[in-house]
Design a protein around this motif. Structure first.
Motif, PDB file in Angstrom:
ATOM      1  N   SER A  12     -84.353  -4.854  16.399  1.00 57.66           N
ATOM      2  CA  SER A  12     -85.823  -3.848  17.848  1.00 57.66           C
ATOM      3  C   SER A  12     -84.828  -3.980  18.934  1.00 57.66           C
ATOM      4  O   SER A  12     -84.836  -5.369  19.253  1.00 57.66           O
ATOM      5  N   PRO A  70     -79.846   3.321   5.088  1.00 55.14           N
ATOM      6  CA  PRO A  70     -80.001   2.862   6.495  1.00 55.14           C
ATOM      7  C   PRO A  70     -78.887   1.988   6.509  1.00 55.14           C
ATOM      8  O   PRO A  70     -79.351   0.370   5.620  1.00 55.14           O
ATOM      9  N   VAL A 101     -79.878   9.748  12.509  1.00 49.75           N
ATOM     10  CA  VAL A 101     -81.201   9.197  12.586  1.00 49.75           C
ATOM     11  C   VAL A 101     -81.365   7.874  12.963  1.00 49.75           C
ATOM     12  O   VAL A 101     -81.532   7.400  12.359  1.00 49.75           O
ATOM     13  N   ILE A 108     -85.372   5.472  13.082  1.00 49.86           N
ATOM     14  CA  ILE A 108     -86.971   4.690  12.731  1.00 49.86           C
ATOM     15  C   ILE A 108     -86.845   3.607  13.308  1.00 49.86           C
ATOM     16  O   ILE A 108     -86.414   2.937  13.103  1.00 49.86           O
ATOM     17  N   ARG A 109     -87.557   3.280  14.495  1.00 52.15           N
ATOM     18  CA  ARG A 109     -88.463   2.079  15.155  1.00 52.15           C
ATOM     19  C   ARG A 109     -89.642   1.860  14.826  1.00 52.15           C
ATOM     20  O   ARG A 109     -90.818   2.800  14.533  1.00 52.15           O
ATOM     21  N   THR A 110     -88.760   0.670  14.376  1.00 54.69           N
ATOM     22  CA  THR A 110     -90.362  -0.237  13.842  1.00 54.69           C
ATOM     23  C   THR A 110     -90.529  -1.189  14.920  1.00 54.69           C
ATOM     24  O   THR A 110     -89.675  -1.477  15.803  1.00 54.69           O
ATOM     25  N   TYR A 155     -90.495  15.870   7.450  1.00 55.98           N
ATOM     26  CA  TYR A 155     -88.213  15.795   7.593  1.00 55.98           C
ATOM     27  C   TYR A 155     -88.992  15.349   6.493  1.00 55.98           C
ATOM     28  O   TYR A 155     -89.478  13.678   6.388  1.00 55.98           O
ATOM     29  N   ASP A 160     -84.912  -1.201  14.333  1.00 57.42           N
ATOM     30  CA  ASP A 160     -84.577  -0.291  13.767  1.00 57.42           C
ATOM     31  C   ASP A 160     -83.516   0.034  12.850  1.00 57.42           C
ATOM     32  O   ASP A 160     -82.896  -0.385  12.239  1.00 57.42           O
TER      33      ASP A 160
END
Length: 133
Positions: free
Chosen positions: A69, A64, A31, A33-35, A58, A39
């Motif tokens: 990024s 993580p 998984v 998650i991009r900010t 979800y 990431d």
């Protein structure tokens, strides 16, 4: 799944079903998650999808790895990216192949239509799906 404060997991699942909440464990490899700043890459997380009254939620459980990024995920070359300035002289937004597949599947359209919608919406998955529905 969900913490029930000592409640029997079978009983909790039964109660959730009675309330119209469907819980599914997903077999997920990664998984991301991009900010704007970074990431967050979860390798081998536990992912649970909960569907309550048509709203999907979800839950991701795992540790993580923080990646700068735009540096990509931890899998070497795992996300092939398409660039939106190939044929149409588009916006130059990099569109991950996974995003194309998600949009095509959720909207029930071809990959080409999904790419066009993602290009038009500058890579925004939700907006691309909404555009196609």
């Amino acid at each position: 799944m969900l913490g029930g404060g000592g409640m029997n997991p079978r009983k909790m699942k039964q109660m959730m079903k009675q309330m119209g909440i469907d819980v599914t464990e997903l077999d997920v490899e990664e998984v991301v998650i991009r900010t704007d700043e970074e990431d967050l890459v979860f390798d081998g997380p536990q992912v649970t999808r909960m569907d309550a009254q048509g709203q999907e939620t979800y839950q991701v459980v795992g540790e993580p790895e923080s990646v700068e990024s735009g540096a990509g995920g931890s899998g070497a070359g795992s996300a092939a990216e398409l660039t939106a300035d190939d044929e149409s002289g588009g916006s130059g937004v990099a569109i991950p192949e996974d995003d194309v597949m998600i949009v095509a599947e959720r909207a029930g359209v071809s990959e080409e239509d999904a790419i066009e919608a993602l290009e038009a919406e500058e890579g925004d998955l939700a907006a691309a799906i909404a555009r196609l529905e």
